[in-house]
Design a protein around this motif. Structure first.
Motif, PDB file in Angstrom:
ATOM      1  N   ARG B  58      15.470  19.002  40.730  1.00 56.06           N
ATOM      2  CA  ARG B  58      16.405  19.479  39.720  1.00 56.06           C
ATOM      3  C   ARG B  58      17.321  20.563  40.269  1.00 56.06           C
ATOM      4  O   ARG B  58      18.522  20.534  40.051  1.00 56.06           O
ATOM      5  N   CYS B  59      16.767  21.559  41.019  1.00 51.07           N
ATOM      6  CA  CYS B  59      17.618  22.683  41.430  1.00 51.07           C
ATOM      7  C   CYS B  59      17.916  22.678  42.922  1.00 51.07           C
ATOM      8  O   CYS B  59      18.697  23.496  43.397  1.00 51.07           O
ATOM      9  N   ASN B  60      17.288  21.797  43.683  1.00 52.84           N
ATOM     10  CA  ASN B  60      17.582  21.661  45.116  1.00 52.84           C
ATOM     11  C   ASN B  60      16.990  22.788  45.970  1.00 52.84           C
ATOM     12  O   ASN B  60      17.151  22.783  47.179  1.00 52.84           O
ATOM     13  N   ALA B  61      16.310  23.773  45.332  1.00 56.10           N
ATOM     14  CA  ALA B  61      15.664  24.831  46.123  1.00 56.10           C
ATOM     15  C   ALA B  61      14.417  24.252  46.789  1.00 56.10           C
ATOM     16  O   ALA B  61      13.949  23.185  46.409  1.00 56.10           O
ATOM     17  N   PHE B  62      13.876  24.972  47.778  1.00 54.42           N
ATOM     18  CA  PHE B  62      12.669  24.477  48.439  1.00 54.42           C
ATOM     19  C   PHE B  62      11.467  24.650  47.521  1.00 54.42           C
ATOM     20  O   PHE B  62      11.326  25.662  46.837  1.00 54.42           O
ATOM     21  N   THR B  63      10.623  23.655  47.543  1.00 54.96           N
ATOM     22  CA  THR B  63       9.437  23.693  46.706  1.00 54.96           C
ATOM     23  C   THR B  63       8.360  22.832  47.349  1.00 54.96           C
ATOM     24  O   THR B  63       8.641  22.074  48.272  1.00 54.96           O
ATOM     25  N   GLU B  64       7.125  22.999  46.887  1.00 56.36           N
ATOM     26  CA  GLU B  64       6.039  22.174  47.419  1.00 56.36           C
ATOM     27  C   GLU B  64       5.740  20.983  46.521  1.00 56.36           C
ATOM     28  O   GLU B  64       4.944  20.128  46.860  1.00 56.36           O
ATOM     29  N   SER B  65       6.403  20.965  45.336  1.00 57.17           N
ATOM     30  CA  SER B  65       6.170  19.853  44.419  1.00 57.17           C
ATOM     31  C   SER B  65       7.500  19.158  44.138  1.00 57.17           C
ATOM     32  O   SER B  65       8.529  19.535  44.651  1.00 57.17           O
ATOM     33  N   ARG B 125      25.193  15.245  43.518  1.00 56.55           N
ATOM     34  CA  ARG B 125      23.870  15.570  42.954  1.00 56.55           C
ATOM     35  C   ARG B 125      24.002  16.676  41.910  1.00 56.55           C
ATOM     36  O   ARG B 125      23.386  16.625  40.846  1.00 56.55           O
ATOM     37  N   LEU B 126      24.838  17.702  42.235  1.00 56.83           N
ATOM     38  CA  LEU B 126      25.066  18.787  41.275  1.00 56.83           C
ATOM     39  C   LEU B 126      25.716  18.235  40.003  1.00 56.83           C
ATOM     40  O   LEU B 126      25.321  18.596  38.883  1.00 56.83           O
ATOM     41  N   LEU B 127      26.684  17.341  40.182  1.00 55.97           N
ATOM     42  CA  LEU B 127      27.383  16.798  39.009  1.00 55.97           C
ATOM     43  C   LEU B 127      26.426  16.002  38.134  1.00 55.97           C
ATOM     44  O   LEU B 127      26.449  16.117  36.903  1.00 55.97           O
ATOM     45  N   ALA B 128      25.559  15.213  38.765  1.00 54.11           N
ATOM     46  CA  ALA B 128      24.566  14.455  38.002  1.00 54.11           C
ATOM     47  C   ALA B 128      23.670  15.413  37.213  1.00 54.11           C
ATOM     48  O   ALA B 128      23.360  15.190  36.040  1.00 54.11           O
ATOM     49  N   GLY B 133      23.373  16.247  29.820  1.00 53.06           N
ATOM     50  CA  GLY B 133      23.429  16.276  28.361  1.00 53.06           C
ATOM     51  C   GLY B 133      22.850  17.548  27.783  1.00 53.06           C
ATOM     52  O   GLY B 133      23.093  17.885  26.627  1.00 53.06           O
ATOM     53  N   VAL B 134      22.081  18.314  28.578  1.00 50.96           N
ATOM     54  CA  VAL B 134      21.467  19.550  28.080  1.00 50.96           C
ATOM     55  C   VAL B 134      22.307  20.753  28.509  1.00 50.96           C
ATOM     56  O   VAL B 134      22.493  21.702  27.746  1.00 50.96           O
ATOM     57  N   VAL B 135      22.834  20.705  29.724  1.00 49.84           N
ATOM     58  CA  VAL B 135      23.626  21.828  30.243  1.00 49.84           C
ATOM     59  C   VAL B 135      24.919  21.970  29.446  1.00 49.84           C
ATOM     60  O   VAL B 135      25.667  21.012  29.270  1.00 49.84           O
ATOM     61  N   ARG B 136      25.166  23.207  28.962  1.00 48.69           N
ATOM     62  CA  ARG B 136      26.388  23.439  28.216  1.00 48.69           C
ATOM     63  C   ARG B 136      27.405  24.216  29.041  1.00 48.69           C
ATOM     64  O   ARG B 136      28.597  24.126  28.813  1.00 48.69           O
ATOM     65  N   ALA B 152      33.656  27.302  44.676  1.00 47.86           N
ATOM     66  CA  ALA B 152      33.665  27.465  43.217  1.00 47.86           C
ATOM     67  C   ALA B 152      34.848  26.706  42.606  1.00 47.86           C
ATOM     68  O   ALA B 152      34.712  26.028  41.584  1.00 47.86           O
ATOM     69  N   HIS B 153      36.003  26.817  43.277  1.00 51.19           N
ATOM     70  CA  HIS B 153      37.206  26.149  42.771  1.00 51.19           C
ATOM     71  C   HIS B 153      37.007  24.629  42.724  1.00 51.19           C
ATOM     72  O   HIS B 153      37.273  23.982  41.705  1.00 51.19           O
ATOM     73  N   THR B 154      36.498  24.078  43.833  1.00 55.39           N
ATOM     74  CA  THR B 154      36.276  22.628  43.906  1.00 55.39           C
ATOM     75  C   THR B 154      35.317  22.170  42.811  1.00 55.39           C
ATOM     76  O   THR B 154      35.574  21.188  42.105  1.00 55.39           O
ATOM     77  N   ILE B 155      34.203  22.905  42.667  1.00 50.55           N
ATOM     78  CA  ILE B 155      33.199  22.500  41.671  1.00 50.55           C
ATOM     79  C   ILE B 155      33.769  22.596  40.259  1.00 50.55           C
ATOM     80  O   ILE B 155      33.561  21.708  39.424  1.00 50.55           O
ATOM     81  N   SER B 156      34.534  23.668  39.988  1.00 48.64           N
ATOM     82  CA  SER B 156      35.057  23.846  38.627  1.00 48.64           C
ATOM     83  C   SER B 156      35.994  22.686  38.271  1.00 48.64           C
ATOM     84  O   SER B 156      35.986  22.199  37.147  1.00 48.64           O
ATOM     85  N   GLU B 157      36.789  22.226  39.256  1.00 46.42           N
ATOM     86  CA  GLU B 157      37.689  21.104  38.963  1.00 46.42           C
ATOM     87  C   GLU B 157      36.899  19.841  38.654  1.00 46.42           C
ATOM     88  O   GLU B 157      37.231  19.097  37.724  1.00 46.42           O
ATOM     89  N   LEU B 158      35.844  19.605  39.446  1.00 46.41           N
ATOM     90  CA  LEU B 158      35.018  18.415  39.210  1.00 46.41           C
ATOM     91  C   LEU B 158      34.341  18.477  37.842  1.00 46.41           C
ATOM     92  O   LEU B 158      34.229  17.470  37.137  1.00 46.41           O
ATOM     93  N   LEU B 159      33.877  19.702  37.458  1.00 45.54           N
ATOM     94  CA  LEU B 159      33.187  19.852  36.175  1.00 45.54           C
ATOM     95  C   LEU B 159      34.165  19.685  35.018  1.00 45.54           C
ATOM     96  O   LEU B 159      33.872  18.997  34.030  1.00 45.54           O
ATOM     97  N   ASN B 160      35.351  20.318  35.141  1.00 44.85           N
ATOM     98  CA  ASN B 160      36.328  20.227  34.067  1.00 44.85           C
ATOM     99  C   ASN B 160      36.730  18.776  33.819  1.00 44.85           C
ATOM    100  O   ASN B 160      36.898  18.355  32.667  1.00 44.85           O
ATOM    101  N   ALA B 161      36.864  18.009  34.905  1.00 44.58           N
ATOM    102  CA  ALA B 161      37.234  16.599  34.764  1.00 44.58           C
ATOM    103  C   ALA B 161      36.182  15.835  33.976  1.00 44.58           C
ATOM    104  O   ALA B 161      36.467  14.778  33.411  1.00 44.58           O
ATOM    105  N   ARG B 162      34.943  16.369  33.964  1.00 37.84           N
ATOM    106  CA  ARG B 162      33.863  15.706  33.215  1.00 37.84           C
ATOM    107  C   ARG B 162      33.567  16.415  31.887  1.00 37.84           C
ATOM    108  O   ARG B 162      32.544  16.163  31.253  1.00 37.84           O
ATOM    109  N   GLY B 163      34.456  17.332  31.514  1.00 42.79           N
ATOM    110  CA  GLY B 163      34.309  17.996  30.218  1.00 42.79           C
ATOM    111  C   GLY B 163      33.182  19.004  30.161  1.00 42.79           C
ATOM    112  O   GLY B 163      32.669  19.312  29.087  1.00 42.79           O
TER     113      GLY B 163
END
Lengths: 197, 197
Positions: B58-65, B125-128, B133-136, B152-163
């Motif tokens: 879910r968050c892409n951080a390192f984990t053991e599970s 992966r971040l966009l997915a 549906g839960v993230v506001r 940040a700029h690139t991500i914001s454009e991708l997010l805005n395009a998806r509402g």
């Protein structure tokens, strides 16, 4: 809230000299994220080194055999023994191609602050090596820092007490150096140790 | 003329970020001479980490599970998603105790010079994740460097395009900061983004 495996890796990386908590973290993430192959290679290189490497019986440098190639060579002048602090110093002297004698690597220097005295440096091993009957002169090539100077001084006294000649690398203005850009301590030393022409 | 095992260890240490040939040599000698226990612990920590650690789904951080503790927790506000470059940034935000949402760790930043673009960062992966549906709201907490800003700029454009709503940490004079000791770029930004009282 880091996974414990990651915590352990970060903690383990801190055994490297000059690596604090921040760099250790950066290194761990770099290895895991960008260079897993390098991490694997590092792990096995460490394990192999721990098993295979030992100190040369004669010069104390790291080697894979009982006596290193250099000490075993018949091409070197066994009557000269050059004492350096670390293997990197030995490499610098070899690069000059101006020395064909043998070496003894202290693997450190006398450093009271770190609790390293003559005993911790195992100077008795050096003395045994220098009094083998073949060595005629011991050239002290420790650094010209306070600790290196103290180390050279201590060793020279021990050698003199055993009738072995000790010498020291000369101090002075670096080759190609300009007086304008040389510190005054060095210039004072160069004056003091001036040579007749 | 170094033993090959030692050469290999020095070479392997160079995979660590910011470690050149000289430091690698120094590290190798330190480990072998002064901290063989640390070296052994490092070798096994590396091997264990390579086997055990993976990226949280879910968050892409390192984990053991499969899913990390934080993402699995019901105590966090799942409608907020904070995007950071590295796990260390996440830790800094957690330390504030001012955020109870979830995270997404990019594990890097867009950096054309290093050949890292949106694809290498796996922004899909971040966009997915952000369109579950839960993230506001997605809070972009990349660094305020050129690369972090571009990311940040690139991500914001991708997010805005998806509402999806995107926001960015504010810039300005640090808390406790004095204008006299603040760089002019920051002051200019603090003027530009001034808030009504």
């Amino acid at each position: 809230m880091l996974p414990s495996t990651l915590d352990e890796l970060i903690e383990a990386l801190r055994c490297l000299p000059g690596v604090g908590p921040k760099s250790a973290q950066r290194m761990a993430y770099h290895l895991l994220q960008r260079d897993q192959r390098g991490a694997g290679r590092l792990a096995s290189a460490l394990q192999k080194a721990l098993v295979v490497l030992r100190h040369c019986e004669r010069c104390n440098a790291f080697t894979e055999s009982q006596v290193c190639q250099r000490c075993a060579s018949s091409q070197r002048d066994a009557s000269l023994l050059c004492v350096v602090e670390m293997p990197a110093d030995l490499a610098m002297i070899e690069q000059t191609h101006a020395y064909d004698g043998l070496y003894y690597v202290l693997m450190g220097r006398i450093s009271p602050l770190d609790g390293i005295g003559p005993r911790e440096l195992k100077l008795d091993r050096l003395l045994a090596r220098a009094t083998d009957g073949v060595v005629r002169e011991v050239i002290l090539a420790t650094n010209f820092t306070n600790e290196g100077e103290a180390t050279a001084h201590t060793i020279s006294e021990l050698l003199n007490a055993r009738g072995i000649r000790a010498s020291r690398l000369s101090r002075g203005v670096p080759v190609g150096g300009e007086l304008e850009h040389t510190d005054s301590g060095t210039i004072a030393q160069a004056l003091f140790e001036r040579r007749a022409l």
